[in-house]
Design a protein around this motif. Structure first.
Motif, PDB file in Angstrom:
ATOM      1  N   ARG A   1      -6.593  30.379  56.728  1.00 20.62           N
ATOM      2  CA  ARG A   1      -5.439  30.381  55.952  1.00 20.62           C
ATOM      3  C   ARG A   1      -4.984  29.235  55.770  1.00 20.62           C
ATOM      4  NH1 ARG A   1      -0.156  33.338  54.899  1.00 20.62           N
ATOM      5  NH2 ARG A   1       0.005  33.074  57.126  1.00 20.62           N
ATOM      6  N   THR A   2      -4.983  28.239  54.698  1.00 18.79           N
ATOM      7  CA  THR A   2      -4.334  27.039  54.809  1.00 18.79           C
ATOM      8  C   THR A   2      -2.771  27.227  54.567  1.00 18.79           C
ATOM      9  OG1 THR A   2      -6.060  26.000  53.962  1.00 18.79           O
ATOM     10  CG2 THR A   2      -4.194  24.721  53.743  1.00 18.79           C
ATOM     11  N   THR A   3      -1.914  26.769  55.306  1.00 16.16           N
ATOM     12  CA  THR A   3      -0.335  27.067  55.288  1.00 16.16           C
ATOM     13  C   THR A   3       0.434  25.795  54.797  1.00 16.16           C
ATOM     14  OG1 THR A   3      -0.131  27.171  57.650  1.00 16.16           O
ATOM     15  CG2 THR A   3      -0.363  28.933  56.669  1.00 16.16           C
ATOM     16  N   ARG A   4      -0.194  24.652  55.104  1.00 14.09           N
ATOM     17  CA  ARG A   4       0.711  23.274  54.854  1.00 14.09           C
ATOM     18  C   ARG A   4      -0.456  22.196  54.091  1.00 14.09           C
ATOM     19  NH1 ARG A   4       4.196  26.231  55.227  1.00 14.09           N
ATOM     20  NH2 ARG A   4       5.866  26.096  56.744  1.00 14.09           N
ATOM     21  N   ILE A   5      -0.102  21.407  53.379  1.00 13.92           N
ATOM     22  CA  ILE A   5      -0.755  20.176  52.916  1.00 13.92           C
ATOM     23  C   ILE A   5       0.270  19.159  52.571  1.00 13.92           C
ATOM     24  CG2 ILE A   5      -2.122  19.362  51.020  1.00 13.92           C
ATOM     25  CD1 ILE A   5      -2.690  22.255  50.163  1.00 13.92           C
ATOM     26  N   ALA A   6      -0.207  17.923  53.320  1.00 11.11           N
ATOM     27  CA  ALA A   6       0.625  16.912  53.089  1.00 11.11           C
ATOM     28  C   ALA A   6      -0.372  15.538  52.997  1.00 11.11           C
ATOM     29  CB  ALA A   6       1.463  16.541  54.501  1.00 11.11           C
ATOM     30  N   LEU A   7       0.098  14.506  52.279  1.00  7.79           N
ATOM     31  CA  LEU A   7      -0.807  13.337  52.130  1.00  7.79           C
ATOM     32  C   LEU A   7       0.300  12.275  52.640  1.00  7.79           C
ATOM     33  CD1 LEU A   7      -1.492  15.045  49.287  1.00  7.79           C
ATOM     34  CD2 LEU A   7      -2.698  12.758  48.748  1.00  7.79           C
ATOM     35  N   SER A   8      -0.667  11.242  53.318  1.00  5.44           N
ATOM     36  CA  SER A   8      -0.084  10.099  53.729  1.00  5.44           C
ATOM     37  C   SER A   8       0.657   9.450  52.601  1.00  5.44           C
ATOM     38  CB  SER A   8      -1.114   9.159  54.416  1.00  5.44           C
ATOM     39  OG  SER A   8      -2.025   8.684  53.714  1.00  5.44           O
ATOM     40  N   PRO A   9       1.782   8.557  52.990  1.00  4.52           N
ATOM     41  CA  PRO A   9       2.484   7.620  52.334  1.00  4.52           C
ATOM     42  C   PRO A   9       1.516   6.975  51.405  1.00  4.52           C
ATOM     43  CG  PRO A   9       3.487   7.659  54.343  1.00  4.52           C
ATOM     44  CD  PRO A   9       2.305   8.297  54.514  1.00  4.52           C
ATOM     45  N   ASP A  10       0.366   6.271  51.611  1.00  2.00           N
ATOM     46  CA  ASP A  10      -0.413   5.296  50.996  1.00  2.00           C
ATOM     47  C   ASP A  10      -1.455   6.210  50.177  1.00  2.00           C
ATOM     48  OD1 ASP A  10      -2.236   6.256  52.919  1.00  2.00           O
ATOM     49  OD2 ASP A  10      -2.628   4.217  53.729  1.00  2.00           O
ATOM     50  N   GLY A  11      -1.280   7.496  50.398  1.00  4.86           N
ATOM     51  CA  GLY A  11      -2.500   8.424  49.552  1.00  4.86           C
ATOM     52  C   GLY A  11      -3.695   8.544  50.238  1.00  4.86           C
TER      53      GLY A  11
ATOM     54  N   GLN B   1       0.285  29.272  47.858  1.00  5.82           N
ATOM     55  CA  GLN B   1       1.112  29.213  48.942  1.00  5.82           C
ATOM     56  C   GLN B   1       1.498  27.732  49.350  1.00  5.82           C
ATOM     57  OE1 GLN B   1      -0.845  31.436  52.156  1.00  5.82           O
ATOM     58  NE2 GLN B   1       0.757  30.937  53.527  1.00  5.82           N
ATOM     59  N   CYS B   2       0.755  26.597  49.143  1.00  5.63           N
ATOM     60  CA  CYS B   2       1.402  25.547  49.651  1.00  5.63           C
ATOM     61  C   CYS B   2       0.688  24.613  48.494  1.00  5.63           C
ATOM     62  CB  CYS B   2       1.226  25.096  50.938  1.00  5.63           C
ATOM     63  SG  CYS B   2      -0.624  25.139  51.586  1.00  5.63           S
ATOM     64  N   VAL B   3       1.383  23.460  48.273  1.00  8.43           N
ATOM     65  CA  VAL B   3       1.106  22.420  47.355  1.00  8.43           C
ATOM     66  C   VAL B   3       1.659  21.150  47.807  1.00  8.43           C
ATOM     67  CG1 VAL B   3       1.050  24.033  45.320  1.00  8.43           C
ATOM     68  CG2 VAL B   3       3.082  22.632  45.830  1.00  8.43           C
ATOM     69  N   ALA B   4       1.003  20.029  47.494  1.00  2.69           N
ATOM     70  CA  ALA B   4       1.344  18.574  47.764  1.00  2.69           C
ATOM     71  C   ALA B   4       1.169  17.736  46.551  1.00  2.69           C
ATOM     72  CB  ALA B   4       0.972  17.998  49.116  1.00  2.69           C
ATOM     73  N   TYR B   5       1.689  16.716  46.262  1.00  2.00           N
ATOM     74  CA  TYR B   5       1.294  15.655  45.126  1.00  2.00           C
ATOM     75  C   TYR B   5       0.908  14.371  45.851  1.00  2.00           C
ATOM     76  CZ  TYR B   5       3.426  18.444  41.305  1.00  2.00           C
ATOM     77  OH  TYR B   5       3.639  19.119  40.335  1.00  2.00           O
ATOM     78  N   SER B   6      -0.170  13.886  45.129  1.00  2.00           N
ATOM     79  CA  SER B   6      -0.378  12.406  45.553  1.00  2.00           C
ATOM     80  C   SER B   6       0.789  11.622  45.503  1.00  2.00           C
ATOM     81  CB  SER B   6      -1.717  11.916  44.919  1.00  2.00           C
ATOM     82  OG  SER B   6      -1.421  11.893  43.753  1.00  2.00           O
ATOM     83  N   PRO B   7       0.863  10.424  46.559  1.00  2.00           N
ATOM     84  CA  PRO B   7       1.989   9.602  46.135  1.00  2.00           C
ATOM     85  C   PRO B   7       2.428   8.925  44.685  1.00  2.00           C
ATOM     86  CG  PRO B   7       1.163   9.006  48.166  1.00  2.00           C
ATOM     87  CD  PRO B   7       0.279   9.967  47.382  1.00  2.00           C
ATOM     88  N   ASP B   8       1.468   8.852  43.719  1.00  2.00           N
ATOM     89  CA  ASP B   8       1.462   8.331  42.694  1.00  2.00           C
ATOM     90  C   ASP B   8       1.859   9.585  41.621  1.00  2.00           C
ATOM     91  OD1 ASP B   8      -1.074   9.528  42.389  1.00  2.00           O
ATOM     92  OD2 ASP B   8      -2.113   7.676  41.931  1.00  2.00           O
TER      93      ASP B   8
END
Length: 79
Positions: free
Chosen positions: A43-53, A1-8
């Motif tokens: 239900r988790t609908t969003r994931i985000a990482l900070s710019p510095d990870g 449903q939602c994904v996010a990559y680490s900054p690296d």
């Protein structure tokens, strides 16, 4: 449903299925290295990482946002 990559780009955070579980994947090795229950809602609908990870944020269908330290999540256990 939602994904996010680490900054690296080394880690992938993914959630789906409506069970509140978030998986952390090692992209290079293509293995799930940890799964935890997101306390922000059903239900988790969003994931985000900070710019510095350093932090990962999750949002839920309940309108709640939770903030976790990425190192604690990757280390295992419930953050």
């Amino acid at each position: 449903q939602c994904v996010a990559y680490s900054p690296d780009g080394a880690l992938l955070f993914a959630s789906g299925g409506g069970n509140g579980r978030v998986q952390v994947w090692d992209v290079r090795r293509r293995v799930c290295i940890h799964t935890w229950h997101d306390g922000s809602g059903v239900r988790t609908t969003r994931i985000a990482l900070s710019p510095d990870g350093r932090y990962v944020a999750t949002g839920s269908d309940a309108g709640v946002v939770a903030l976790y330290e990425t190192a604690a999540v990757v280390a295992g256990g419930e953050p």
